[in-house]
Design an enzyme around this catalytic site. Structure first.
Site, short mmCIF file in Angstrom:
data_model
loop_
_atom_site.label_atom_id
_atom_site.label_comp_id
_atom_site.label_asym_id
_atom_site.label_seq_id
_atom_site.Cartn_x
_atom_site.Cartn_y
_atom_site.Cartn_z
N HIS A 308 -39.03 -22.75 6.00
CA HIS A 308 -38.76 -23.46 4.80
C HIS A 308 -38.97 -24.90 5.01
O HIS A 308 -38.77 -25.48 6.31
CB HIS A 308 -37.25 -23.38 4.61
CG HIS A 308 -37.04 -23.56 3.02
ND1 HIS A 308 -36.79 -24.61 2.46
CD2 HIS A 308 -37.05 -22.83 1.93
CE1 HIS A 308 -36.79 -24.91 1.26
NE2 HIS A 308 -37.09 -23.62 0.83
N ASP A 365 -36.67 -15.30 -0.06
CA ASP A 365 -37.89 -14.29 -0.25
C ASP A 365 -38.01 -13.17 0.71
O ASP A 365 -38.48 -12.20 0.35
CB ASP A 365 -39.31 -15.14 -0.40
CG ASP A 365 -39.49 -15.94 -1.65
OD1 ASP A 365 -38.87 -15.59 -2.57
OD2 ASP A 365 -40.11 -16.89 -1.30
N1 CMC Z 1 -44.57 -18.26 10.20
C1 CMC Z 1 -45.17 -18.76 11.29
N2 CMC Z 1 -45.23 -20.07 11.50
C2 CMC Z 1 -44.56 -20.82 10.66
C3 CMC Z 1 -44.01 -20.57 9.34
C4 CMC Z 1 -44.13 -18.91 9.07
N3 CMC Z 1 -43.50 -18.41 7.99
N4 CMC Z 1 -43.56 -21.34 8.72
C5 CMC Z 1 -43.40 -22.48 9.64
N5 CMC Z 1 -44.46 -22.28 10.71
C6 CMC Z 1 -44.86 -23.12 11.59
C7 CMC Z 1 -45.62 -24.07 11.22
O1 CMC Z 1 -47.27 -23.51 11.19
C8 CMC Z 1 -45.33 -25.40 12.13
O2 CMC Z 1 -45.84 -24.90 13.26
P1 CMC Z 1 -46.38 -26.49 14.20
O3 CMC Z 1 -45.35 -26.96 14.65
O4 CMC Z 1 -46.96 -25.42 15.51
O5 CMC Z 1 -47.60 -26.88 13.53
C9 CMC Z 1 -43.91 -25.31 12.53
O6 CMC Z 1 -43.58 -24.13 11.81
C10 CMC Z 1 -43.12 -26.03 11.39
O7 CMC Z 1 -43.61 -25.87 10.08
P2 CMC Z 1 -42.61 -26.53 9.05
O8 CMC Z 1 -43.14 -27.95 8.71
O9 CMC Z 1 -41.25 -26.23 9.04
O10 CMC Z 1 -43.29 -25.79 7.75
P3 CMC Z 1 -43.68 -26.33 6.24
O11 CMC Z 1 -42.83 -27.12 5.63
O12 CMC Z 1 -45.36 -26.97 6.67
O13 CMC Z 1 -43.88 -25.04 5.57
C11 CMC Z 1 -43.32 -23.15 4.44
C12 CMC Z 1 -42.86 -24.33 4.70
C13 CMC Z 1 -42.25 -22.42 3.40
C14 CMC Z 1 -44.22 -23.22 3.33
C15 CMC Z 1 -43.67 -22.06 5.53
O14 CMC Z 1 -42.50 -22.07 6.21
C16 CMC Z 1 -44.22 -20.98 5.18
O15 CMC Z 1 -45.42 -20.81 4.91
N6 CMC Z 1 -43.42 -19.61 5.18
C17 CMC Z 1 -43.99 -18.33 4.64
C18 CMC Z 1 -43.88 -18.43 3.25
C19 CMC Z 1 -42.64 -18.38 2.51
O16 CMC Z 1 -41.78 -17.62 2.92
N7 CMC Z 1 -42.27 -19.32 1.49
C20 CMC Z 1 -41.27 -19.01 0.79
C21 CMC Z 1 -40.41 -20.44 0.88
S1 CMC Z 1 -38.75 -20.22 0.26
C22 CMC Z 1 -39.15 -20.09 -1.42
C23 CMC Z 1 -40.00 -21.14 -2.12
O17 CMC Z 1 -39.55 -22.28 -1.72
O18 CMC Z 1 -40.45 -20.50 -2.91
#
Ligand code: CMC
Length: 431
Positions: A308, A365
């Site tokens: 998240h 989700d």
């Molecule tokens: N699977 C694998 N790696 C992940 C994931 C995941 N689901 N989420 C984050 N990471 C990695 C990311 O690549 C980063 O790696 P590194 O430090 O090596 O570059 C690290 O974890 C930190 O990521 P972050 O900064 O916490 O994540 P973000 O703010 O860029 O993205 C997110 C947040 C929700 C888009 C992401 O976690 C994601 O894509 N999750 C999967 C999709 C999902 O379930 N979305 C629903 C979110 S909750 C409901 C909503 O808001 O709609």
């Protein structure tokens, strides 16, 4: 606690006031930074930027806390229902009996979609993406009720109660119509029923036979919509605020929010989770391949339903929904192999260093699709259900923007990294 902060740039120090939110959230008010220094802050994705003051929802991602207007989400889940929480989120207080009746009457009186608007559906193929249909039809509410949706803050606020009730009630009805359109089923009229019963009726009744929801189903639907009511400055809510900040009316702003929600990293994740679980099931896999692929760092291979932008802890909504899954399935006398797969996948990811070190936990989700599925809602409708649930939060945030006399149009800046000035070359001279 400091009462101001300073930023040192080019050897000169500039003081800025510190703001402290009601729950202790700290911010440096840098509204004058560019004027003072010529610099802007670069904050790609706005992860460190407070774009507004808001009184709707408090979220502490480090400690997994979520409260609407001060009430913990767990208490609302236990004692409230979706419409009462919608009222709370929009108006700031739980309704009195009189306010509850007025609000319910307004929702009921504005639940139908007029024949002229129903014809908009004729332009869509049966297999059109549900969220694309939803945003178009919600956008067309602004055309249909143009006297109510004026692009004039003051006038729109005078008519706010009606527009807000229309949005909540009609988006629910439109969502059900999308379901029926995709199946070639005739549209039904809303009945004099509570909100969630009506949604189930509009989706599942037959012209010759009413769908009668058992209380467990209505309760589960109420819970899951309530869990989605608001979530602070997420992508779609920020979109609604941004569009609203230009003076755009409520329906137009909601339509933009729906488009933002449709993406797989936001509301579309619930559909992606279900597809992932189904694929693990169909291929008799143990999920390892999804976990391993997710660790590759590619945005398109993330473990859906995990991680998240703000939670560095369990998403409290995931906790409530995860527990409800077991209860709901048991009460409905159903079992779902995808629930076992989800539990196993969650356990495997929570033991994996990649997910531990990045503090990636299940989000809202991860389990919501299991409940939607148990209620008979097909996968391609999950994000539409999310939108029905999120509508009150979008409305509350739009209202904050529209009613702020000192509000400015949202207009972030950028750091330009493109080509520097050059002169135009005629086509004959271009190589
Ligand atoms: N699977 C694998 N790696 C992940 C994931 C995941 N689901 N989420 C984050 N990471 C990695 C990311 O690549 C980063 O790696 P590194 O430090 O090596 O570059 C690290 O974890 C930190 O990521 P972050 O900064 O916490 O994540 P973000 O703010 O860029 O993205 C997110 C947040 C929700 C888009 C992401 O976690 C994601 O894509 N999750 C999967 C999709 C999902 O379930 N979305 C629903 C979110 S909750 C409901 C909503 O808001 O709609």
């Amino acid at each position: 606690m400091p009462n101001d902060a300073s930023i040192k740039i080019d050897g000169k120090e500039f003081p800025y006031p510190v703001m402290i939110g009601s729950e202790g959230e700290k911010a440096v008010d840098v509204r004058n930074l560019r004027k003072d220094t010529g610099y802007i802050f670069y904050d790609q994705g706005y992860g460190n930027t407070g774009s507004c003051e808001s009184q709707v929802t408090f979220l502490d991602g480090d400690n997994g806390i979520l409260r609407h207007r001060g009430y913990p989400i767990e208490q609302l889940a236990e004692h409230s229902n979706f419409i009462e929480t919608a009222y709370l989120v929009i108006y700031g207080e739980l309704p009195t009996a009189k306010q509850w009746k007025t609000f319910s009457d307004l929702l009921r009186a504005n639940s139908a979609i007029e024949t002229q608007m129903q014809r908009v559906f004729e332009g869509f193929p049966k297999d059109a993406p549900p969220m694309a249909m939803l945003s178009s039809i919600v956008g067309s509410l602004a055309a249909h009720y143009h006297q109510l949706a004026t692009n004039n803050f003051e006038k729109d606020l005078q008519q706010f109660d009606l527009a807000a009730a229309m949005a909540i009630s009609k988006i629910r009805t439109i969502g059900a119509m999308i379901y029926r359109h995709s199946r070639g089923l005739p549209f039904l009229h809303p009945k004099d029923l509570p909100f969630c019963d009506n949604l189930l009726h509009l989706m599942f009744s037959e012209p010759y036979q009413d769908y009668v929801a058992i209380p467990e189903v209505t309760k589960a639907l109420n819970l899951i919509l309530l869990m989605h009511t608001d979530h602070e400055q997420n992508c779609s809510t920020s979109t609604v605020r941004m569009v609203g900040s230009s003076g755009a009316n409520l329906f137009t702003s909601l339509s933009a929010g729906i488009n933002a929600l449709s993406g797989p990293l936001h509301g579309g994740a619930n559909t992606a989770v279900m597809n992932m679980l189904q694929s693990i099931h169909d291929e008799h896999d143990d999920g390892t391949r999804f976990i391993e692929a997710a660790k590759g760092g590619s945005k398109s291979n993330r473990l859906m339903g995990f991680g998240h932008a703000v939670y560095r802890n369990f998403d409290p909504r995931a906790r409530v929904i995860g527990q409800a899954c077991d209860v709901v399935l048991k009460k409905l006398g159903k079992s779902d192999p995808l629930l076992d797969i989800a539990h196993n996948l969650e356990q495997a990811a929570l033991k994996d260093d990649y997910f531990i070190s990045r503090k990636l936990y299940p989000n809202v989700d991860f389990y919501s699709g299991i409940i939607f599925r148990a209620l008979g809602i097909p996968t391609n409708m999950f994000t539409v259900m999310f939108a029905i649930g999120r509508t009150p939060g979008w409305i509350a945030n739009w209202k904050e923007v529209a009613s702020n006399p000192k509000g400015r149009i949202y207009r972030p800046r950028q750091v330009y990294t493109g080509v520097v000035k050059r002169d135009y070359v005629t086509i004959a001279k271009r190589s």
